[in-house]
Motif scaffolding. Structure first.
Motif, PDB file in Angstrom:
ATOM      1  N   VAL A  38     -10.702 -11.387 -10.443  1.00 35.64           N
ATOM      2  CA  VAL A  38     -10.238 -11.582  -9.072  1.00 35.64           C
ATOM      3  C   VAL A  38      -8.756 -11.249  -8.945  1.00 35.64           C
ATOM      4  CG1 VAL A  38      -9.898 -13.294  -7.248  1.00 35.64           C
ATOM      5  CG2 VAL A  38     -12.010 -13.290  -8.558  1.00 35.64           C
ATOM      6  N   ILE A  39      -7.953 -11.701  -9.880  1.00 35.69           N
ATOM      7  CA  ILE A  39      -6.508 -11.454  -9.789  1.00 35.69           C
ATOM      8  C   ILE A  39      -6.200  -9.958  -9.891  1.00 35.69           C
ATOM      9  CG2 ILE A  39      -6.050 -11.831 -12.240  1.00 35.69           C
ATOM     10  CD1 ILE A  39      -3.745 -12.959  -9.417  1.00 35.69           C
ATOM     11  N   SER A  40      -6.941  -9.237 -10.716  1.00 37.57           N
ATOM     12  CA  SER A  40      -6.749  -7.786 -10.808  1.00 37.57           C
ATOM     13  C   SER A  40      -7.064  -7.116  -9.484  1.00 37.57           C
ATOM     14  CB  SER A  40      -7.647  -7.180 -11.889  1.00 37.57           C
ATOM     15  OG  SER A  40      -7.282  -7.626 -13.155  1.00 37.57           O
ATOM     16  N   ARG A  41      -8.145  -7.521  -8.879  1.00 38.38           N
ATOM     17  CA  ARG A  41      -8.526  -6.923  -7.599  1.00 38.38           C
ATOM     18  C   ARG A  41      -7.510  -7.244  -6.510  1.00 38.38           C
ATOM     19  NH1 ARG A  41     -14.803  -7.030  -6.551  1.00 38.38           N
ATOM     20  NH2 ARG A  41     -13.926  -5.927  -4.789  1.00 38.38           N
ATOM     21  N   ILE A  42      -6.928  -8.435  -6.570  1.00 39.27           N
ATOM     22  CA  ILE A  42      -5.880  -8.794  -5.608  1.00 39.27           C
ATOM     23  C   ILE A  42      -4.664  -7.894  -5.807  1.00 39.27           C
ATOM     24  CG2 ILE A  42      -4.221 -10.601  -4.973  1.00 39.27           C
ATOM     25  CD1 ILE A  42      -6.506 -12.630  -5.516  1.00 39.27           C
ATOM     26  N   ILE A  43      -4.268  -7.696  -7.062  1.00 43.66           N
ATOM     27  CA  ILE A  43      -3.116  -6.836  -7.347  1.00 43.66           C
ATOM     28  C   ILE A  43      -3.397  -5.411  -6.912  1.00 43.66           C
ATOM     29  CG2 ILE A  43      -1.716  -5.823  -9.193  1.00 43.66           C
ATOM     30  CD1 ILE A  43      -1.953  -8.576 -10.617  1.00 43.66           C
ATOM     31  N   TYR A  44      -4.587  -4.882  -7.209  1.00 38.36           N
ATOM     32  CA  TYR A  44      -4.942  -3.530  -6.782  1.00 38.36           C
ATOM     33  C   TYR A  44      -4.876  -3.411  -5.262  1.00 38.36           C
ATOM     34  CZ  TYR A  44      -6.907  -3.012 -11.514  1.00 38.36           C
ATOM     35  OH  TYR A  44      -7.097  -2.961 -12.869  1.00 38.36           O
ATOM     36  N   THR A  45      -5.349  -4.426  -4.559  1.00 37.04           N
ATOM     37  CA  THR A  45      -5.330  -4.413  -3.102  1.00 37.04           C
ATOM     38  C   THR A  45      -3.904  -4.468  -2.569  1.00 37.04           C
ATOM     39  OG1 THR A  45      -7.491  -5.497  -3.050  1.00 37.04           O
ATOM     40  CG2 THR A  45      -6.182  -5.576  -1.030  1.00 37.04           C
ATOM     41  N   LEU A  46      -3.062  -5.307  -3.177  1.00 38.08           N
ATOM     42  CA  LEU A  46      -1.666  -5.391  -2.753  1.00 38.08           C
ATOM     43  C   LEU A  46      -0.929  -4.074  -2.982  1.00 38.08           C
ATOM     44  CD1 LEU A  46      -0.644  -8.961  -3.967  1.00 38.08           C
ATOM     45  CD2 LEU A  46      -0.997  -8.188  -1.605  1.00 38.08           C
ATOM     46  N   VAL A  47      -1.218  -3.422  -4.111  1.00 43.66           N
ATOM     47  CA  VAL A  47      -0.599  -2.124  -4.391  1.00 43.66           C
ATOM     48  C   VAL A  47      -1.040  -1.090  -3.355  1.00 43.66           C
ATOM     49  CG1 VAL A  47      -0.527  -0.212  -6.048  1.00 43.66           C
ATOM     50  CG2 VAL A  47      -0.217  -2.551  -6.843  1.00 43.66           C
ATOM     51  N   ALA A  48      -2.307  -1.100  -3.000  1.00 42.05           N
ATOM     52  CA  ALA A  48      -2.816  -0.159  -1.989  1.00 42.05           C
ATOM     53  C   ALA A  48      -2.169  -0.414  -0.634  1.00 42.05           C
ATOM     54  CB  ALA A  48      -4.333  -0.262  -1.891  1.00 42.05           C
ATOM     55  N   LEU A  49      -2.056  -1.678  -0.239  1.00 43.23           N
ATOM     56  CA  LEU A  49      -1.403  -2.003   1.030  1.00 43.23           C
ATOM     57  C   LEU A  49       0.076  -1.606   1.015  1.00 43.23           C
ATOM     58  CD1 LEU A  49      -2.993  -5.493   1.761  1.00 43.23           C
ATOM     59  CD2 LEU A  49      -3.456  -3.338   2.958  1.00 43.23           C
ATOM     60  N   ALA A  50       0.719  -1.801  -0.130  1.00 42.96           N
ATOM     61  CA  ALA A  50       2.121  -1.411  -0.260  1.00 42.96           C
ATOM     62  C   ALA A  50       2.270   0.107  -0.127  1.00 42.96           C
ATOM     63  CB  ALA A  50       2.689  -1.887  -1.596  1.00 42.96           C
ATOM     64  N   ALA A  51       1.331   0.848  -0.686  1.00 45.46           N
ATOM     65  CA  ALA A  51       1.376   2.304  -0.575  1.00 45.46           C
ATOM     66  C   ALA A  51       1.232   2.743   0.873  1.00 45.46           C
ATOM     67  CB  ALA A  51       0.285   2.934  -1.440  1.00 45.46           C
ATOM     68  N   VAL A  52       0.343   2.109   1.594  1.00 40.67           N
ATOM     69  CA  VAL A  52       0.176   2.424   3.012  1.00 40.67           C
ATOM     70  C   VAL A  52       1.467   2.084   3.770  1.00 40.67           C
ATOM     71  CG1 VAL A  52      -1.090   1.814   5.109  1.00 40.67           C
ATOM     72  CG2 VAL A  52      -2.336   2.184   2.970  1.00 40.67           C
ATOM     73  N   TRP A  53       2.075   0.966   3.444  1.00 46.04           N
ATOM     74  CA  TRP A  53       3.330   0.577   4.077  1.00 46.04           C
ATOM     75  C   TRP A  53       4.424   1.608   3.794  1.00 46.04           C
ATOM     76  CZ3 TRP A  53       4.934  -2.808   7.620  1.00 46.04           C
ATOM     77  CH2 TRP A  53       6.305  -3.012   7.751  1.00 46.04           C
ATOM     78  N   CYS A  54       4.457   2.119   2.565  1.00 47.67           N
ATOM     79  CA  CYS A  54       5.498   3.074   2.171  1.00 47.67           C
ATOM     80  C   CYS A  54       5.359   4.411   2.894  1.00 47.67           C
ATOM     81  CB  CYS A  54       5.497   3.273   0.656  1.00 47.67           C
ATOM     82  SG  CYS A  54       6.212   1.867  -0.219  1.00 47.67           S
ATOM     83  N   ILE A  55       4.200   4.695   3.440  1.00 44.12           N
ATOM     84  CA  ILE A  55       4.052   5.905   4.250  1.00 44.12           C
ATOM     85  C   ILE A  55       5.036   5.855   5.416  1.00 44.12           C
ATOM     86  CG2 ILE A  55       2.496   7.152   5.807  1.00 44.12           C
ATOM     87  CD1 ILE A  55       0.203   6.320   3.919  1.00 44.12           C
ATOM     88  N   SER A  56       5.253   4.657   5.940  1.00 40.65           N
ATOM     89  CA  SER A  56       6.181   4.520   7.067  1.00 40.65           C
ATOM     90  C   SER A  56       7.608   4.872   6.667  1.00 40.65           C
ATOM     91  CB  SER A  56       6.125   3.107   7.640  1.00 40.65           C
ATOM     92  OG  SER A  56       6.710   2.176   6.747  1.00 40.65           O
ATOM     93  N   LEU A  57       7.951   4.754   5.388  1.00 36.48           N
ATOM     94  CA  LEU A  57       9.297   5.102   4.938  1.00 36.48           C
ATOM     95  C   LEU A  57       9.587   6.583   5.141  1.00 36.48           C
ATOM     96  CD1 LEU A  57       9.546   3.056   1.625  1.00 36.48           C
ATOM     97  CD2 LEU A  57      10.458   2.472   3.874  1.00 36.48           C
ATOM     98  N   LEU A  58       8.559   7.401   5.063  1.00 37.17           N
ATOM     99  CA  LEU A  58       8.746   8.833   5.283  1.00 37.17           C
ATOM    100  C   LEU A  58       9.249   9.111   6.690  1.00 37.17           C
ATOM    101  CD1 LEU A  58       5.491  10.210   3.639  1.00 37.17           C
ATOM    102  CD2 LEU A  58       7.819  10.378   2.742  1.00 37.17           C
ATOM    103  N   PHE A  59       8.787   8.327   7.628  1.00 36.22           N
ATOM    104  CA  PHE A  59       9.142   8.550   9.021  1.00 36.22           C
ATOM    105  C   PHE A  59      10.362   7.758   9.446  1.00 36.22           C
ATOM    106  CE2 PHE A  59       4.567   9.181   8.546  1.00 36.22           C
ATOM    107  CZ  PHE A  59       4.504  10.516   8.896  1.00 36.22           C
ATOM    108  N   ARG A  60      10.733   6.738   8.696  1.00 38.16           N
ATOM    109  CA  ARG A  60      11.887   5.910   9.051  1.00 38.16           C
ATOM    110  C   ARG A  60      13.153   6.348   8.350  1.00 38.16           C
ATOM    111  NH1 ARG A  60      11.314   0.298   7.678  1.00 38.16           N
ATOM    112  NH2 ARG A  60       9.646   0.816   6.249  1.00 38.16           N
ATOM    113  N   GLN A  61      13.067   7.249   7.407  1.00 33.83           N
ATOM    114  CA  GLN A  61      14.219   7.613   6.598  1.00 33.83           C
ATOM    115  C   GLN A  61      15.374   8.136   7.462  1.00 33.83           C
ATOM    116  OE1 GLN A  61      13.469  10.484   3.578  1.00 33.83           O
ATOM    117  NE2 GLN A  61      15.437  10.212   2.631  1.00 33.83           N
ATOM    118  N   ASN A  62      15.101   9.013   8.384  1.00 41.29           N
ATOM    119  CA  ASN A  62      16.162   9.540   9.240  1.00 41.29           C
ATOM    120  C   ASN A  62      16.781   8.452  10.097  1.00 41.29           C
ATOM    121  OD1 ASN A  62      15.809  12.091   8.228  1.00 41.29           O
ATOM    122  ND2 ASN A  62      14.348  12.687   9.813  1.00 41.29           N
TER     123      ASN A  62
END
Length: 74
Positions: A38-62
Motif C-alpha cells: 500500500v505504501i509503495s502504491r501511495i508513493i507511486y501515486t504521489l509521484v504521478a500527481l507531482a509530475a502532473v503538477w510540474c507540467i504547470s511549471l512549463l507554463f509558469r516559468q515566464n
C-alpha cells in the motif's frame, strides 16, 4: 512550497525509474515492501500527481521570471 515538494517527488520518481531501467531494481518497492504494498502504491501515486503538477511549471516559468525581475528592481 508546493512546487518544491512536487519537484522533489519527481526527482525521486526519476531516480527510481533510472534504477529500474539500468539495474531492474525498484528502489521504492524495495524500501516499502514490494510494488504491491500500500505504501509503495501511495508513493507511486504521489509521484504521478507531482509530475502532473510540474507540467504547470512549463507554463509558469515566464511569469515567475518576470515577477522575480520586478522584485529585484524594487
Amino acid at each position: 512550497m508546493l512546487d518544491r515538494i512536487a519537484l522533489i517527488l519527481v526527482i525521486i520518481g526519476g531516480i527510481n525509474w533510472g534504477s529500474i531501467g539500468l539495474f531492474k531494481f525498484d528502489i521504492v518497492g524495495w524500501i516499502c515492501g514490494g510494488q504491491d504494498a500500500v505504501i509503495s502504491r501511495i508513493i507511486y501515486t504521489l509521484v504521478a500527481l507531482a509530475a502532473v503538477w510540474c507540467i504547470s511549471l512549463l507554463f509558469r516559468q515566464n511569469e515567475m521570471l518576470v515577477a522575480d525581475n520586478d522584485e529585484n528592481r524594487a
